[in-house]
Design a protein around this motif. Sequence first.
Motif, mmCIF file in Angstrom:
data_model
loop_
_atom_site.group_PDB
_atom_site.id
_atom_site.type_symbol
_atom_site.label_atom_id
_atom_site.label_comp_id
_atom_site.label_asym_id
_atom_site.label_seq_id
_atom_site.Cartn_x
_atom_site.Cartn_y
_atom_site.Cartn_z
ATOM 1 N N SER A 71 51.762 42.678 34.338
ATOM 2 C CA SER A 71 51.801 44.132 34.461
ATOM 3 C C SER A 71 50.386 44.675 34.371
ATOM 4 C CB SER A 71 52.684 44.755 33.377
ATOM 5 O OG SER A 71 52.115 44.545 32.103
ATOM 6 N N GLY A 72 50.224 45.898 34.877
ATOM 7 C CA GLY A 72 48.912 46.518 34.842
ATOM 8 C C GLY A 72 48.974 47.953 35.318
ATOM 9 N N ARG A 73 47.805 48.576 35.397
ATOM 10 C CA ARG A 73 47.725 49.971 35.826
ATOM 11 C C ARG A 73 47.934 50.127 37.326
ATOM 12 N NH1 ARG A 73 42.000 51.210 33.671
ATOM 13 N NH2 ARG A 73 41.911 49.045 34.292
ATOM 14 N N ASP A 74 47.647 49.070 38.080
ATOM 15 C CA ASP A 74 47.843 49.098 39.527
ATOM 16 C C ASP A 74 48.268 47.707 39.993
ATOM 17 O OD1 ASP A 74 45.506 47.524 39.655
ATOM 18 O OD2 ASP A 74 44.241 49.231 40.172
ATOM 19 N N ALA A 75 48.535 47.581 41.295
ATOM 20 C CA ALA A 75 49.047 46.317 41.821
ATOM 21 C C ALA A 75 48.062 45.168 41.609
ATOM 22 C CB ALA A 75 49.380 46.461 43.298
ATOM 23 N N LEU A 76 46.775 45.417 41.793
ATOM 24 C CA LEU A 76 45.789 44.359 41.614
ATOM 25 C C LEU A 76 45.796 43.841 40.184
ATOM 26 C CD1 LEU A 76 43.524 42.564 42.610
ATOM 27 C CD2 LEU A 76 41.929 44.465 42.202
ATOM 28 N N GLU A 77 45.790 44.737 39.228
ATOM 29 C CA GLU A 77 45.801 44.333 37.821
ATOM 30 C C GLU A 77 47.085 43.569 37.489
ATOM 31 O OE1 GLU A 77 45.794 46.962 33.963
ATOM 32 O OE2 GLU A 77 43.851 47.139 34.974
ATOM 33 N N ALA A 78 48.222 44.030 37.999
ATOM 34 C CA ALA A 78 49.496 43.358 37.741
ATOM 35 C C ALA A 78 49.524 41.962 38.367
ATOM 36 C CB ALA A 78 50.652 44.197 38.271
ATOM 37 N N LEU A 79 49.013 41.842 39.588
ATOM 38 C CA LEU A 79 49.010 40.534 40.256
ATOM 39 C C LEU A 79 48.026 39.570 39.599
ATOM 40 C CD1 LEU A 79 49.369 41.815 43.894
ATOM 41 C CD2 LEU A 79 50.979 40.295 42.719
ATOM 42 N N ARG A 80 46.898 40.067 39.133
ATOM 43 C CA ARG A 80 45.956 39.208 38.396
ATOM 44 C C ARG A 80 46.590 38.732 37.088
ATOM 45 N NH1 ARG A 80 40.326 42.539 39.228
ATOM 46 N NH2 ARG A 80 39.753 41.600 41.224
ATOM 47 N N SER A 81 47.310 39.618 36.422
ATOM 48 C CA SER A 81 48.006 39.253 35.189
ATOM 49 C C SER A 81 49.074 38.195 35.478
ATOM 50 C CB SER A 81 48.635 40.500 34.563
ATOM 51 O OG SER A 81 49.397 40.182 33.433
ATOM 52 N N LEU A 82 49.799 38.381 36.562
ATOM 53 C CA LEU A 82 50.815 37.409 36.972
ATOM 54 C C LEU A 82 50.178 36.055 37.267
ATOM 55 C CD1 LEU A 82 53.595 36.481 37.941
ATOM 56 C CD2 LEU A 82 53.073 37.543 40.146
ATOM 57 N N ALA A 83 49.080 36.060 38.004
ATOM 58 C CA ALA A 83 48.387 34.806 38.313
ATOM 59 C C ALA A 83 47.975 34.095 37.023
ATOM 60 C CB ALA A 83 47.171 35.071 39.197
ATOM 61 N N GLY A 84 47.469 34.840 36.058
ATOM 62 C CA GLY A 84 47.100 34.255 34.766
ATOM 63 C C GLY A 84 48.296 33.650 34.062
ATOM 64 N N ASP A 85 49.426 34.333 34.128
ATOM 65 C CA ASP A 85 50.647 33.822 33.511
ATOM 66 C C ASP A 85 51.069 32.499 34.151
ATOM 67 O OD1 ASP A 85 52.773 34.157 31.582
ATOM 68 O OD2 ASP A 85 54.102 34.694 33.244
ATOM 69 N N LEU A 86 50.792 32.362 35.444
ATOM 70 C CA LEU A 86 51.159 31.140 36.163
ATOM 71 C C LEU A 86 50.069 30.058 36.063
ATOM 72 C CD1 LEU A 86 52.531 32.850 39.389
ATOM 73 C CD2 LEU A 86 53.884 31.728 37.580
ATOM 74 N N GLY A 87 48.935 30.399 35.449
ATOM 75 C CA GLY A 87 47.858 29.430 35.321
ATOM 76 C C GLY A 87 47.029 29.277 36.588
ATOM 77 N N VAL A 88 47.062 30.289 37.437
ATOM 78 C CA VAL A 88 46.327 30.274 38.694
ATOM 79 C C VAL A 88 45.058 31.113 38.536
ATOM 80 C CG1 VAL A 88 46.395 30.897 41.140
ATOM 81 C CG2 VAL A 88 48.454 30.017 40.020
ATOM 82 N N GLU A 89 43.913 30.527 38.858
ATOM 83 C CA GLU A 89 42.670 31.276 38.765
ATOM 84 C C GLU A 89 42.475 32.126 40.008
ATOM 85 O OE1 GLU A 89 39.075 29.294 37.626
ATOM 86 O OE2 GLU A 89 40.190 27.787 36.508
ATOM 87 N N VAL A 90 42.090 33.375 39.791
ATOM 88 C CA VAL A 90 41.746 34.278 40.889
ATOM 89 C C VAL A 90 40.410 34.915 40.580
ATOM 90 C CG1 VAL A 90 44.116 34.747 41.598
ATOM 91 C CG2 VAL A 90 43.060 36.187 39.876
ATOM 92 N N GLN A 91 39.735 35.371 41.612
ATOM 93 C CA GLN A 91 38.426 36.002 41.408
ATOM 94 C C GLN A 91 38.608 37.342 40.713
ATOM 95 O OE1 GLN A 91 36.536 36.302 45.193
ATOM 96 N NE2 GLN A 91 36.003 34.147 45.251
ATOM 97 N N PRO A 92 37.708 37.658 39.784
ATOM 98 C CA PRO A 92 37.796 38.941 39.073
ATOM 99 C C PRO A 92 37.545 40.130 39.971
ATOM 100 C CG PRO A 92 35.883 37.677 38.323
ATOM 101 C CD PRO A 92 36.602 36.853 39.331
#
Length: 65
Positions: free
Chosen positions: A44-65
Amino acid sequence: MRAHQAEAVRKRLEGMGYQVDVAQRRHSVEAWAIYNGRTVGYGSGRDALEALRSLAGDLGVEVQP
């Protein structure tokens, strides 16, 4: 620009076999990853990017900041 980045994160996760759903809530955005019919990650996050980055972290997937 953030929408473009959010779409890139979504495509990366979908390319790994996840079904990704994003929903706007009253004060936040939530994202789920589904794999073989089961919810396997959440973010979850304030916008879609923040939520998707949080989701990626939950899945153990690294994404660029």
